[in-house]
Design an enzyme around this catalytic site. Structure first.
Site, PDB file in Angstrom:
ATOM      1  N   ALA A   1      23.940  27.330  52.063  1.00  0.00           N
ATOM      2  CA  ALA A   1      24.766  28.196  52.906  1.00  0.00           C
ATOM      3  C   ALA A   1      23.820  29.088  53.697  1.00  0.00           C
ATOM      4  CB  ALA A   1      25.687  29.042  52.037  1.00  0.00           C
TER       5      ALA A   1
ATOM      6  N   HIS B   1      16.487  30.543  42.598  1.00  0.00           N
ATOM      7  CA  HIS B   1      16.044  31.294  43.786  1.00  0.00           C
ATOM      8  C   HIS B   1      14.953  32.293  43.400  1.00  0.00           C
ATOM      9  CE1 HIS B   1      20.267  30.158  44.473  1.00  0.00           C
ATOM     10  NE2 HIS B   1      19.946  30.065  45.748  1.00  0.00           N
TER      11      HIS B   1
ATOM     12  N   TYR C   1      14.758  35.230  44.523  1.00  0.00           N
ATOM     13  CA  TYR C   1      15.316  36.573  44.366  1.00  0.00           C
ATOM     14  C   TYR C   1      15.861  36.821  42.960  1.00  0.00           C
ATOM     15  CZ  TYR C   1      19.893  34.386  45.335  1.00  0.00           C
ATOM     16  OH  TYR C   1      20.994  33.584  45.309  1.00  0.00           O
ATOM     17  N   GLU C   2      16.010  35.771  42.165  1.00  0.00           N
ATOM     18  CA  GLU C   2      16.425  35.976  40.769  1.00  0.00           C
ATOM     19  C   GLU C   2      15.246  36.429  39.908  1.00  0.00           C
ATOM     20  OE1 GLU C   2      19.229  32.707  39.322  1.00  0.00           O
ATOM     21  OE2 GLU C   2      18.343  31.845  41.124  1.00  0.00           O
TER      22      GLU C   2
ATOM     23  N   HIS D   1      28.462  38.085  49.016  1.00  0.00           N
ATOM     24  CA  HIS D   1      28.264  36.757  48.419  1.00  0.00           C
ATOM     25  C   HIS D   1      29.611  36.049  48.242  1.00  0.00           C
ATOM     26  CE1 HIS D   1      26.229  33.581  46.287  1.00  0.00           C
ATOM     27  NE2 HIS D   1      26.927  33.782  45.178  1.00  0.00           N
TER      28      HIS D   1
ATOM     29  N   ASN E   1      28.497  32.689  57.517  1.00  0.00           N
ATOM     30  CA  ASN E   1      28.738  33.973  58.204  1.00  0.00           C
ATOM     31  C   ASN E   1      27.811  34.062  59.408  1.00  0.00           C
ATOM     32  OD1 ASN E   1      26.802  34.383  55.687  1.00  0.00           O
ATOM     33  ND2 ASN E   1      26.092  35.740  57.317  1.00  0.00           N
TER      34      ASN E   1
ATOM     35  N   SER F   1      25.405  27.101  47.577  1.00  0.00           N
ATOM     36  CA  SER F   1      26.475  28.013  47.142  1.00  0.00           C
ATOM     37  C   SER F   1      27.844  27.512  47.576  1.00  0.00           C
ATOM     38  CB  SER F   1      26.277  29.400  47.772  1.00  0.00           C
ATOM     39  OG  SER F   1      25.147  30.017  47.261  1.00  0.00           O
TER      40      SER F   1
ATOM     41  N   MET G   1      18.288  32.000  51.867  1.00  0.00           N
ATOM     42  CA  MET G   1      17.402  32.525  50.809  1.00  0.00           C
ATOM     43  C   MET G   1      16.904  31.433  49.872  1.00  0.00           C
ATOM     44  SD  MET G   1      19.703  35.846  49.809  1.00  0.00           S
ATOM     45  CE  MET G   1      20.482  36.870  51.070  1.00  0.00           C
ATOM     46  N   SER G   2      16.917  30.188  50.324  1.00  0.00           N
ATOM     47  CA  SER G   2      16.510  29.100  49.425  1.00  0.00           C
ATOM     48  C   SER G   2      15.738  28.044  50.226  1.00  0.00           C
ATOM     49  CB  SER G   2      17.748  28.465  48.770  1.00  0.00           C
ATOM     50  OG  SER G   2      18.554  27.842  49.741  1.00  0.00           O
TER      51      SER G   2
ATOM     52  N   HIS H   1      26.252  29.018  40.713  1.00  0.00           N
ATOM     53  CA  HIS H   1      25.104  28.135  40.441  1.00  0.00           C
ATOM     54  C   HIS H   1      24.983  27.946  38.932  1.00  0.00           C
ATOM     55  CE1 HIS H   1      23.081  27.975  44.419  1.00  0.00           C
ATOM     56  NE2 HIS H   1      23.717  29.095  44.604  1.00  0.00           N
TER      57      HIS H   1
END
Ligand code: HPA
Length: 277
Positions: A109, A79, A81-82, A242, A230, A26, A206-207, A57
């Site tokens: 990230a 991902h 989550y998509e 995000h 973060n 990201s 998350m990846s 992305h």
């Protein structure tokens, strides 16, 4: 011939056999500006790949050169989550493995769990925890992949050495840590972050975990460079978004680009006999 094989043949006709593949996380797309003789292939033109849906992305392969090293960049990872199946998420990695890339560099990230990490820090990942407890290898064994890949050293030692050495010589601080891969897309609760800290995680994202697993199964040397966007929930008094992840990528991405281009330059000369293009 499988759909995957057909895609690989098509991509090889466009981009040859890149020496190094780089997956952009990201907000880290700035690396593309450094690629010369770039040729884009959108995921929509690659039969076996779905379109990514996340802002930042785009979903394309970019073939070209970094310095004089033939590379392929993956701009826009997929991902879980998509809503994509794990098999779809790792399809680009399977394509890269079949293209015959000599190294896979994954960037991402992350949220910092270790209290001494802050936004903008770079972390070389030394181990990972699959907190989704799902494997992209579940199902039939793909040609050229192992059924039970060893994960005692998921990340390639020689690649890691190059990252550390390039960072030292460039005067760039490079932390080391363990990556916890969660499903998302919600950020963690403070209690979940405390749990991940107890498990030994230094950063969370998350990846990446499925991509590393498939690279291991396919025998592609892999390394992961993370940019802290973060502090994880509960470790700072801020609400996560995000947009903040993308903003830190835009600001601190330059150092990441410097390290990655330095490593790629080295990989271009490490095994000259292996180079092709
Ligand atoms: N948690 C999970 N994934 C992330 C984070 C986070 O805090 N920051 C960037 N990706």
């Amino acid at each position: 011939m499988t759909l995957l094989d057909r895609d690989v043949d098509g991509l090889r006709a466009v981009g040859g056999t890149p020496r190094v593949a780089i997956v952009l996380g990201s907000g880290l797309g700035g690396l593309i500006d450094h690629v010369t003789e770039a040729v884009d292939v959108p995921f929509s033109e690659v039969g076996s790949l779905p379109e990514p849906t996340v802002v930042g992305h785009r979903g394309r392969f970019v073939f070209g050169s970094l310095g004089d090293v033939p590379v392929v960049l993956l701009d826009g990872r997929l991902h879980a989550y998509e809503g994509h199946e794990l098999e779809e998420i790792v399809a680009p990695v399977r394509i890269l493995a079949r293209l015959g890339v000599g190294a896979l560099l994954l960037t991402n990230a992350v949220g910092a769990i270790h209290p001494r990490l802050s936004p903008g820090d770079l972390v070389l990942i030394e181990d990972q925890i699959n907190v989704s407890f799902r494997s992209p290898l579940a199902g039939p064994v793909y040609a050229g992949e192992e059924r039970f890949p060893d994960m005692s050293q998921p990340f390639d030692a020689a690649l890691q050495h190059e990252f550390r050495d390039v960072a030292i010589r460039s005067g760039i601080d490079l932390a080391r840590g363990t990556y916890a891969g969660v499903l998302g897309p919600q950020f963690e609760t403070a209690a979940e972050v405390r749990m991940l800290a107890l498990l030994g995680a230094d950063v969370v994202g998350m990846s990446t975990v499925p991509e590393v697993v498939v690279a291991r199964a396919a025998g592609v040397p892999v390394a992961v460079l993370s940019l802290v966007s973060n502090k994880a929930t509960g470790l700072a008094h801020e609400v996560l978004s995000h947009e903040d992840v993308l903003a830190v990528g835009a600001q601190a991405g330059q150092r990441m680009i410097e390290v990655v281009t330095g490593v790629v330059a080295r990989l271009g000369v490490v095994n000259p006999g292996e180079r092709s293009g």
